[in-house]
Motif scaffolding. Structure first.
Motif, short mmCIF file in Angstrom:
data_model
loop_
_atom_site.label_atom_id
_atom_site.label_comp_id
_atom_site.label_asym_id
_atom_site.label_seq_id
_atom_site.Cartn_x
_atom_site.Cartn_y
_atom_site.Cartn_z
N THR A 48 1.04 -1.23 -0.05
CA THR A 48 -0.05 0.03 -0.08
C THR A 48 0.72 1.11 0.17
O THR A 48 1.77 1.46 0.84
CB THR A 48 -0.83 0.02 1.25
OG1 THR A 48 -1.65 -1.16 1.14
CG2 THR A 48 -1.63 1.41 1.34
N ILE A 49 0.54 2.20 -0.82
CA ILE A 49 1.43 3.51 -0.99
C ILE A 49 1.02 4.45 0.35
O ILE A 49 -0.20 4.58 0.72
CB ILE A 49 0.98 4.33 -2.20
CG1 ILE A 49 1.33 3.34 -3.47
CG2 ILE A 49 1.50 5.65 -2.34
CD1 ILE A 49 2.88 2.85 -3.44
N CYS A 50 2.26 4.93 0.87
CA CYS A 50 1.94 5.79 2.06
C CYS A 50 2.97 6.89 1.79
O CYS A 50 3.74 7.00 0.94
CB CYS A 50 2.62 5.12 3.36
SG CYS A 50 1.80 3.44 3.60
N VAL A 51 2.61 8.06 2.63
CA VAL A 51 3.44 9.22 2.54
C VAL A 51 3.90 9.55 3.94
O VAL A 51 2.93 9.77 4.98
CB VAL A 51 2.53 10.38 1.93
CG1 VAL A 51 3.26 11.65 1.98
CG2 VAL A 51 2.07 10.17 0.65
N ALA A 52 5.01 9.73 4.16
CA ALA A 52 5.51 10.03 5.35
C ALA A 52 5.71 11.62 5.64
O ALA A 52 6.36 12.20 4.71
CB ALA A 52 7.09 9.43 5.70
N ASN A 101 12.51 1.51 6.22
CA ASN A 101 13.79 2.00 6.08
C ASN A 101 13.88 3.59 5.72
O ASN A 101 15.02 4.13 5.58
CB ASN A 101 14.56 1.33 5.03
CG ASN A 101 14.51 -0.20 5.34
OD1 ASN A 101 14.96 -0.69 6.31
ND2 ASN A 101 14.08 -1.19 4.27
N VAL A 102 13.06 4.48 6.00
CA VAL A 102 12.89 5.85 5.87
C VAL A 102 13.30 6.46 7.03
O VAL A 102 13.02 5.96 7.96
CB VAL A 102 11.43 6.19 5.24
CG1 VAL A 102 10.64 6.08 6.32
CG2 VAL A 102 11.56 7.63 4.79
N ASP A 103 14.21 7.44 6.63
CA ASP A 103 14.72 8.16 7.77
C ASP A 103 14.24 9.81 7.64
O ASP A 103 14.58 10.30 6.90
CB ASP A 103 16.40 8.20 7.62
CG ASP A 103 16.88 9.14 8.96
OD1 ASP A 103 16.21 9.51 9.82
OD2 ASP A 103 18.28 9.23 9.14
N MET A 104 13.30 10.00 8.33
CA MET A 104 12.68 11.46 8.30
C MET A 104 13.29 12.11 9.38
O MET A 104 12.76 13.42 9.42
CB MET A 104 11.29 11.12 8.58
CG MET A 104 10.55 10.30 7.75
SD MET A 104 10.72 10.71 6.20
CE MET A 104 9.61 12.33 6.14
N GLY A 105 14.21 11.96 9.80
CA GLY A 105 14.94 12.85 10.87
C GLY A 105 14.38 13.14 12.33
O GLY A 105 13.37 12.14 12.71
N LYS A 152 7.20 9.57 -0.18
CA LYS A 152 6.18 8.70 -0.64
C LYS A 152 6.99 7.30 -1.14
O LYS A 152 7.98 7.25 -1.55
CB LYS A 152 5.76 9.15 -1.89
CG LYS A 152 4.60 8.13 -2.74
CD LYS A 152 4.62 8.35 -4.09
CE LYS A 152 3.93 7.28 -4.92
NZ LYS A 152 4.04 7.34 -6.40
N GLY A 153 6.24 6.22 -0.68
CA GLY A 153 6.84 4.94 -0.89
C GLY A 153 5.78 3.69 -0.33
O GLY A 153 4.60 4.26 0.28
#
Length: 273
Positions: free
Chosen positions: A217-221, A242-246, A234-235
């Motif tokens: 499912t597509i998400c937006v961080a 594995n996303v690093d949003m700080g 977006k991913g």
């Protein structure tokens, strides 16, 4: 008069002109400090900008000392400051009701909140369903009711804004049992932690039936929306591990419908490499 004043999302300069004028003339100024945080230096930054003292009001203070906040508010102006919009969290309706019981009038000064600012990613706000809160799991407490709400939104073809848990001035079980005023370090849920909990919830629920929310499912961080360092990515849900949003604060949007071509074009700006 009790004034509930929204501070916006970015920093001390996001206050409205109306809100600032009230703060400068109020008898006392309180800053609610448990439903959200500022991205800058917090209370010190506000005090310098306002040129006057600001009293920190954590959850314990607000719940146990509402009489102190409302003292003489029938004659004096009292300002209660909230990051975002004053009623972005229903927590503060209780203070309004307590004021009304005492015959104290109130007024709300609105500002931006994550509930409307999340539209910065390009998803259209009228395509969103119920907002969902995702709590931080513990070793003994792993609620999954948020998954049911997300799937209900998907059923209706609606996106879901997920607000991620923060814990500020929380006591450990040991401290509570011993009656000690000791607090755990502040904890802010990151997008990848939320994604992990969602994936584990999917795995558990799928033992009974297929889930509409999947790893693909597509998400937006979202991170620090409204600040100069805001970040949007977006991913797929599994990519969010594995996303690093700080630094905090983080939020997560679950895309729940086929996207309008303009939404698609906007999200391309934030696609993961």
């Amino acid at each position: 008069m009790l004034y509930l004043i929204g501070l916006g999302l970015g920093d001390h300069t996001d206050i409205t002109v109306k809100g600032l004028a009230i703060i400068k003339k109020a008898k006392r100024v309180y800053l609610e400090s448990y439903t959200s945080i500022y991205c800058d230096d917090g209370i010190n930054e506000l005090q310098q900008f306002y040129g006057r003292p600001v009293i920190a009001a954590d959850r314990e203070f607000v719940e146990q000392n509402s009489d102190q906040i409302l003292a003489n508010a029938g004659n004096d102006d009292v300002a209660f400051l909230v990051v975002g919009d004053p009623l972005g969290a229903t927590t503060h309706t209780d203070l309004i009701l307590r004021a009304r019981e005492k015959g104290i009038e109130h007024r709300i000064i609105h500002n931006a909140s994550i509930i409307n600012a999340c539209g910065c990613c390009g998803l259209q706000l009228y395509n969103f369903g119920e907002v969902v809160s995702i709590p931080l799991w513990t070793d003994t407490w792993r609620p999954t009711s948020f998954l049911d709400k997300i799937e209900a939104n998907i059923d209706h073809g609606l996106h879901t804004l997920c607000l991620l848990d923060i814990k500020v001035k929380e006591q450990s079980i040991e401290a509570m049992m011993r009656g000690r005023q000791e607090y755990l370090p502040p904890t802010f849920m990151a997008v990848n932690v939320a994604a992990q909990q969602l994936l584990e919830s999917i795995k558990e629920k799928s033992k009974e039936k297929a889930t509409k929310l999947t790893a693909d499912t597509i998400c937006v961080a979202l991170a620090r929306i409204g600040s100069d360092t805001q970040k949007i990515t977006k991913g797929s849900l599994i990519q969010m591990l594995n996303v690093d949003m700080g630094p905090p604060l983080h939020s997560l949007i679950i895309v729940g419908r086929s996207l309008h071509h303009i939404e698609n074009e906007m999200l391309k700006l934030y696609s993961m490499p």
